[in-house]
Design a protein around this motif. Structure first.
Motif, mmCIF file in Angstrom:
data_model
loop_
_atom_site.group_PDB
_atom_site.id
_atom_site.type_symbol
_atom_site.label_atom_id
_atom_site.label_comp_id
_atom_site.label_asym_id
_atom_site.label_seq_id
_atom_site.Cartn_x
_atom_site.Cartn_y
_atom_site.Cartn_z
ATOM 1 N N GLU A 1 0.828 -1.211 0.000
ATOM 2 C CA GLU A 1 0.000 0.000 0.000
ATOM 3 C C GLU A 1 0.865 1.266 0.000
ATOM 4 O O GLU A 1 1.806 1.377 0.784
ATOM 5 N N VAL A 2 0.507 2.222 -0.862
ATOM 6 C CA VAL A 2 1.210 3.504 -0.818
ATOM 7 C C VAL A 2 0.246 4.670 -0.728
ATOM 8 O O VAL A 2 0.637 5.831 -0.885
ATOM 9 N N ARG A 3 -1.025 4.372 -0.431
ATOM 10 C CA ARG A 3 -2.016 5.446 -0.389
ATOM 11 C C ARG A 3 -1.604 6.494 0.640
ATOM 12 O O ARG A 3 -1.312 6.166 1.785
ATOM 13 N N GLY A 4 -1.556 7.749 0.198
ATOM 14 C CA GLY A 4 -1.222 8.839 1.104
ATOM 15 C C GLY A 4 0.268 9.089 1.242
ATOM 16 O O GLY A 4 0.681 10.103 1.808
ATOM 17 N N LEU A 5 1.083 8.192 0.735
ATOM 18 C CA LEU A 5 2.538 8.381 0.834
ATOM 19 C C LEU A 5 2.943 9.550 -0.064
ATOM 20 O O LEU A 5 2.512 9.632 -1.200
ATOM 21 N N ARG A 6 3.779 10.443 0.428
ATOM 22 C CA ARG A 6 4.232 11.581 -0.370
ATOM 23 C C ARG A 6 5.603 11.251 -0.969
ATOM 24 O O ARG A 6 6.552 10.978 -0.231
ATOM 25 N N ILE A 7 5.680 11.283 -2.288
ATOM 26 C CA ILE A 7 6.934 10.998 -2.984
ATOM 27 C C ILE A 7 7.462 12.307 -3.564
ATOM 28 O O ILE A 7 6.822 12.922 -4.429
ATOM 29 N N GLY A 8 8.605 12.739 -3.082
ATOM 30 C CA GLY A 8 9.226 13.954 -3.584
ATOM 31 C C GLY A 8 9.935 13.686 -4.902
ATOM 32 O O GLY A 8 10.646 12.682 -5.038
ATOM 33 N N VAL A 9 9.734 14.546 -5.871
ATOM 34 C CA VAL A 9 10.411 14.436 -7.163
ATOM 35 C C VAL A 9 11.217 15.719 -7.360
ATOM 36 O O VAL A 9 10.628 16.803 -7.471
ATOM 37 N N PRO A 10 12.535 15.630 -7.359
ATOM 38 C CA PRO A 10 13.330 16.864 -7.429
ATOM 39 C C PRO A 10 13.166 17.568 -8.771
ATOM 40 O O PRO A 10 13.113 16.917 -9.828
ATOM 41 N N CYS B 1 7.940 15.545 2.033
ATOM 42 C CA CYS B 1 7.656 14.229 1.465
ATOM 43 C C CYS B 1 8.185 13.150 2.384
ATOM 44 O O CYS B 1 8.914 13.419 3.343
ATOM 45 N N ASP B 2 7.780 11.907 2.089
ATOM 46 C CA ASP B 2 8.193 10.763 2.901
ATOM 47 C C ASP B 2 9.373 10.019 2.287
ATOM 48 O O ASP B 2 10.174 9.405 2.997
ATOM 49 N N VAL B 3 9.441 10.015 0.970
ATOM 50 C CA VAL B 3 10.596 9.494 0.245
ATOM 51 C C VAL B 3 10.843 10.427 -0.937
ATOM 52 O O VAL B 3 9.931 11.132 -1.387
#
Lengths: 489, 101
Positions: free
Chosen positions: A257-266, A374-376
C-alpha cells in the motif's frame, strides 16, 4: 525440483520451500554451486568459492531444520558477501594483489550475524580493488554484466551485482561509499540498499572512508533486502558508529500500500543527466505509484550538484590516509587507477577536507527540508544505463584529454548525508543490448521501512525484477567504448 | 556574497557572471564549468615536488607527472566547492560521538 527452478527463485521463495522441507538446504546450495561453476568463467563474479564450507554448513542447516530448529528466513539460504568483508579463515582479497593472500583471523560483524541467522556462505564476490579501482585492472579482473558480457556491471560491488543478476546467488552484501551498492544494482537490474549510516556495523569491512562507508544488502527482491537488514542491523560494541536505534521488523512494512505516501520528485539536478529512456521509465514508474494512491510533490535540493565533488574530497582523503603505509611499501601491486587516486589525494589540503565537511552540513539541512514535504524522494537509480567495459588504456587513469567531464551522479548525496536509499528495477532499454533501468528512493534517517514499503508496492505490481538476463551473450559491438572509467566507489 | 574570479586586464567577475557570459557565447554546461575552473592556477611538476617535501611522501620522478594530471583534474572538479561561500555559522558535520559514562 530442478536446479534451474531453484536458482531463479528469490530468497524468500526458497525460504518457504526450505522451512516447509520441500527442499533441503543441501539441494539449494548444490544448485547454486553448480551454477557458479558453470557461469563464473564468463561472468567473473566470484573471487573465491567456498564449496566444502558451504556444503558442510548446508548439511548442518538441514539437520537443524529437520530437528525443528528453524532459525528464520535466512536459514539454509546461500549468500556471498563482497570480498571486502573479513571472513575468518577464508581469504579476503579486497579485489587487490596487495592483499591477495590475506586470511583474516577475525569475522566481520555482518557475516557473523548472517551466519548466526543460518545463511550459508558460498563464496566472496569480485569488486573494484579496495572499492575504488578500475575493475579492468583490479587484482582479479573485471566482473561482467550478465545482460551483456562486454558491458560493465558498475562497481565497486561489481561481482555482487553480476552474481545476483545471473542467479548465481540469491543474497549478497555490498559496500557503498559513493554509490557502490546502488551503481551495480542500477546496471544489473537488482535491488540494492544503502541503509542509514550507523544502521549496520562496519566492523570487519575494509575502509575506504570512515564516514562515508556503508555495507548493505543486495538482493533480487525488496522483501529479501528487508529480511537481510533485519539480521544485519543493530548496535555493535566493535563499531562505535553503529547506532542503538531499535531495529524494527522491516517485513511488516511490505503491505503493498502507498495510499497517502508523499513521494518527492526533485526539480533540480537529479534528472538533468538522465538518458531519455531512463527519464521516461522513471517518470512512468512515478505515475504508476501516483495511480496507486501516492502523492507526487516537487522538491528541490539547491546544492545537490556539490555532493559528489565534496564527497570525493572526503572519500579520497580518508582512503589516502588509510592506505598510506601500503602505498609506500607495495605501490606497484596496486591497480594503477587506485594508485593514481591515492597519490593525488595525498596532496588534498586540510581546508579542502573541512570545507567538504561543511558542504556536508549544508546538504544534510537541505535534505531535512526535503523530508518536511515528502516521505521518500525518488530519482533515477542512475542517469545512464550500463556501458561497455573500458580498455586497460582507458581504465588505468581518470585523466582523458577531451573526455567527458566528471558527472556526479545521484548517489553521493546519500553517503554525504547518511540517508538511506534503495535502488530497484523499473524498466529496460529497447536495446540492443537490452539493459536495466532503475529508480532510487531516498528516505529519512532510520526510516528504511518506508523505503521498503514503496519499493515493495511498486515491485508487486510490475515484473521488472522477475526478468533474468541471457548470460549466453558474447562480446558486443553495439556501441563504442566509453571515454573514462566510471567513478564508482 | 558571490565568489569573485580575477580576469587579467578586467574587473573582477563573479563565477556566476562568467558562466552567463560564456552562455551568451554559446558555451554552456560542463564545457563552461571546465573553462571557469581553468581560470585558476595550473599545477606543475615543480609545484608538486615542493609540496611533496611538505607531505613527506617522496614520490618518484616518474610518478609526479601522473599525479600532476590527476590532481589538476581533481582540482577543476573541486573548484565549485572551493568557490562556495559558506556562512560562518555552518560547522563541519561531526564525525565523532562523545561518550558519557
Amino acid at each position: 525440483m530442478a536446479d534451474n527452478e531453484l536458482v531463479f527463485k528469490n530468497a524468500h521463495e526458497l525460504a518457504a520451500l526450505v522451512q516447509s522441507r520441500q527442499v533441503s538446504p543441501v539441494e539449494v546450495v548444490q544448485a547454486y554451486l553448480d551454477r557458479i561453476e558453470a557461469l563464473n568463467p564468463k561472468v567473473n563474479a566470484f573471487i573465491t568459492v567456498t564449496r566444502d564450507h558451504a556444503l558442510q554448513a548446508a548439511r548442518q542447516a538441514e539437520t537443524e531444520i529437520r530437528a525443528g530448529k528453524y532459525r528464520g528466513p535466512l536459514h539454509g539460504i546461500p549468500y556471498a558477501p563482497k570480498d571486502i568483508l573479513a571472513t575468518r579463515g577464508i581469504r579476503t582479497t579486497n579485489g587487490s594483489k596487495v592483499t591477495a593472500d590475506w586470511v583474516p583471523d577475525y569475522e566481520s560483524t555482518i557475516t557473523s550475524r548472517l551466519n548466526k541467522a543460518g545463511a550459508i556462505l558460498v563464496g566472496k564476490t569480485n569488486l573494484l580493488e579496495f572499492a575504488m579501482g578500475s575493475g579492468v585492472l583490479s587484482g582479479f579482473g573485471p566482473a561482467r554484466n550478465p545482460w551483456d558480457l562486454a558491458y560493465s556491471p558498475s562497481g565497486s560491488s561489481s561481482g555482487s551485482g553480476a552474481a545476483l543478476a545471473a542467479s548465481m546467488v540469491p543474497l549478497s552484501v555490498g559496500t557503498d561509499t559513493g554509490g557502490s551498492i546502488r551503481g551495480p544494482a542500477a546496471f544489473c537490474g537488482i535491488v540494492g540498499l544503502k541503509q542509514t549510516y550507523g544502521r549496520v556495523s562496519r566492523y570487519g569491512v575494509t575502509t575506504l572512508s570512515w564516514s562515508l562507508d556503508h555495507a548493505g544488502p543486495m538482493t533480487t527482491s525488496v522483501a529479501d533486502a528487508a529480511a537481510m537488514l533485519k539480521v544485519m542491523a543493530g548496535p555493535d560494541p566493535l563499531d562505535p558508529t553503529a547506532r542503538p536505534e531499535p531495529v524494527p521488523d522491516y517485513t511488516k512494512a511490505l503491505t503493498g500500500e502507498v495510499r497517502g505516501l508523499r513521494i518527492g520528485v526533485p526539480t533540480n539536478y537529479f534528472f538533468d543527466d538522465a538518458q531519455p529512456q531512463v527519464d521516461a521509465a522513471v517518470r512512468t514508474a512515478l505515475r504508476r505509484l501516483g495511480d496507486m494512491g501516492a502523492q507526487l510533490v516537487e522538491v528541490d535540493v539547491p546544492h545537490a550538484d556539490l555532493a559528489a565533488s565534496a564527497g570525493w574530497i572526503v572519500a579520497m582523503g580518508d582512503a589516502a590516509c588509510f592506505h598510506e603505509k601500503r602505498l609506500r611499501e607495495k605501490a606497484d601491486l596496486f591497480d594503477p587507477l587506485v594508485r593514481e587516486r591515492l597519490e593525488a589525494a595525498s596532496f588534498y589540503t586540510a581546508t579542502d577536507y573541512i570545507k567538504a565537511m561543511r558542504v556536508r552540513t549544508i546538504l544534510m539541512r537541505e535534505m531535512e527540508d526535503v523530508f518536511k514535504k515528502c516521505d521518500v524522494m525518488a530519482v533515477p537509480g542512475s542517469g545512464s544505463v550500463a556501458s561497455k567495459l573500458p580498455s586497460p588504456e582507458i581504465a588505468k587513469t581518470d585523466v582523458h584529454p577531451g573526455g567527458a567531464p566528471y558527472r556526479g551522479g545521484n548517489t553521493f548525496i546519500g553517503n554525504m548525508t547518511g540517508l538511506p536509499a534503495m535502488v530497484i528495477p523499473c524498466g529496460f532499454t529497447s536495446g540492443p543490448p537490452v539493459l536495466p533501468i532503475t529508480i532510487m528512493f531516498y528516505g529519512r534517517p532510520f526510516d528504511e521501512a518506508t523505503i521498503f514499503r514503496v519499493g515493495h508496492a511498486y515491485e508487486s505490481v510490475t515484473d521488472w525484477a522477475k526478468r533474468r538476463p541471457p548470460v549466453a551473450y558474447g562480446p558486443s559491438d553495439h556501441e563504442p567504448a566509453p571515454q573514462g572509467p566510471e567513478r564508482w566507489i | 556574497m558571490e565568489p569573485v574570479i580575477e580576469f587579467p586586464g578586467a574587473r573582477g567577475v563573479s563565477r556566476r557572471r562568467l558562466l552567463q557570459m560564456l552562455a551568451a557565447l554559446g558555451i554552456a554546461g560542463p564545457a563552461a564549468a571546465q573553462l571557469g575552473a581553468q581560470v585558476h592556477a595550473q599545477l606543475s611538476v615543480e609545484t608538486l615536488r615542493s609540496a611533496d617535501a611538505i607531505i613527506d611522501q617522496h614520490f618518484g620522478a616518474d610518478r609526479l607527472p601522473i599525479i600532476e594530471k590527476a590532481l589538476q583534474r581533481n582540482l577543476e572538479q573541486f573548484q565549485a566547492v572551493r568557490d562556495l561561500q559558506i556562512d560562518d555559522l555552518i560547522e563541519p558535520a561531526p564525525i565523532f560521538l562523545a561518550k558519557g559514562r
